[in-house]
Enzyme design. Structure first.
Site, mmCIF file in Angstrom:
data_model
loop_
_atom_site.group_PDB
_atom_site.id
_atom_site.type_symbol
_atom_site.label_atom_id
_atom_site.label_comp_id
_atom_site.label_asym_id
_atom_site.label_seq_id
_atom_site.Cartn_x
_atom_site.Cartn_y
_atom_site.Cartn_z
ATOM 1 N N TYR A 75 3.628 9.803 -11.372
ATOM 2 C CA TYR A 75 2.746 9.026 -10.503
ATOM 3 C C TYR A 75 1.969 8.007 -11.326
ATOM 4 C CZ TYR A 75 -1.079 8.024 -7.230
ATOM 5 O OH TYR A 75 -1.994 7.395 -6.428
ATOM 6 N N ASN A 127 0.809 -1.219 0.000
ATOM 7 C CA ASN A 127 0.000 0.000 0.000
ATOM 8 C C ASN A 127 0.841 1.266 0.000
ATOM 9 O OD1 ASN A 127 -2.466 1.760 0.695
ATOM 10 N ND2 ASN A 127 -1.065 2.116 2.411
ATOM 11 N N SER A 171 -3.871 2.506 -8.424
ATOM 12 C CA SER A 171 -4.653 3.737 -8.518
ATOM 13 C C SER A 171 -5.492 3.689 -9.784
ATOM 14 C CB SER A 171 -3.727 4.962 -8.575
ATOM 15 O OG SER A 171 -4.428 6.126 -8.958
#
Length: 257
Positions: free
Chosen positions: A161, A91, A148
């Protein structure tokens, strides 16, 4: 491992937010927890106390997952806390230091995101998998990676990201294929717009998007939504699945006309 335990789980980045919610959901599901965060994380002890309040065992192990050289000591502490691991939840992760145009991304920012979000989890998963392969299979075992919604949604102001999270998606499938024969199931969880400190900086923007109907379930996701999804996968309720992606996004990824 305490009485009636489903097994022992390691959750990285469990000091707050999604990581804490995952750890608490796993505790409610019967797991004893090894929770991890950076050495400077004061919130990690609070996570431990909350898990123990639920009647489960918990140990905090502070380490930087980006520090590959420190993985051996980190994993020794995590593995020995309760006598092995049955679940790893990747995580821990970071966002960009500054949202900006892809044309201005620096090598320093790119490398920082890759080291924490992709390189660290890849080699930590490798190390955990090697130990799982050597251990007797006495419980359902799983490796769950939190990526994500940006695996599929482009955000040019957070290019590095998006790339790091896309790498995690492939990583999860690769390990799923490699570990299936050993009875280790691998999953990817893709959170959508979740209410956390990380997303607080764009709160007004997403408030407007939800009001305009950007997702069928027109609200922010909560950390518990992600925690419950991870706990379900770790429970072994879906033993004939591996390499799957579970989106926790309110239907945001559904293509609509």
């Amino acid at each position: 491992m305490s009485e009636a335990s489903k097994g022992n789980a390691l959750v990285t980045g469990a000091g707050r937010g999604i990581g804490r919610a995952i750890a608490l959901a796993l505790a409610e599901g019967g797991f004893d927890l090894v929770v991890n965060d950076l050495a400077r994380s004061a919130e990690l002890d609070e996570t431990v106390a909350m898990i123990r309040d639920k009647g489960r065992e918990a140990v905090a192990v502070r380490a930087d997952i980006a520090d590959i050289d420190g993985h051996a000591a980190f994993l020794d502490a995590a593995w020995n806390a309760f006598g092995g691991l049955h679940c790893l939840v990747n995580n821990a992760g970071i966002s960009v230091a500054k949202r900006d145009d892809i044309l201005t991304v620096t090598p320093e920012s790119f490398d920082r995101l890759m080291n924490v979000n992709l390189r660290g989890p890849f080699f930590l998963t490798q190390a955990v998998a090697q130990r799982m392969l050597e251990a007797p299979q006495d419980r359902f075992r799983s490796i769950i990676t939190v990526s994500s919604i940006n695996v599929g949604f482009v955000a040019v102001d957070r290019a590095e990201y998006c790339i790091s999270k896309t790498g995690l998606a492939m990583m999860s499938r690769l390990y799923a294929v490699r570990l299936a024969s050993a009875g280790i199931n691998c999953y990817e969880v893709q959170p959508g717009v979740i209410r956390t400190d990380m997303t607080a900086v764009v709160r007004e923007r997403y408030d407007r998007l939800f009001e305009s109907g950007v997702a069928p379930i027109a609200r922010w996701g909560e950390t518990d939504d992600v925690g419950n999804a991870v706990a379900m996968l770790a429970s072994g309720a879906l033993p004939y699945t591996t390499g799957e992606t579970l989106r926790v996004d309110g239907g945001l990824a559904i293509r609509r006309l």
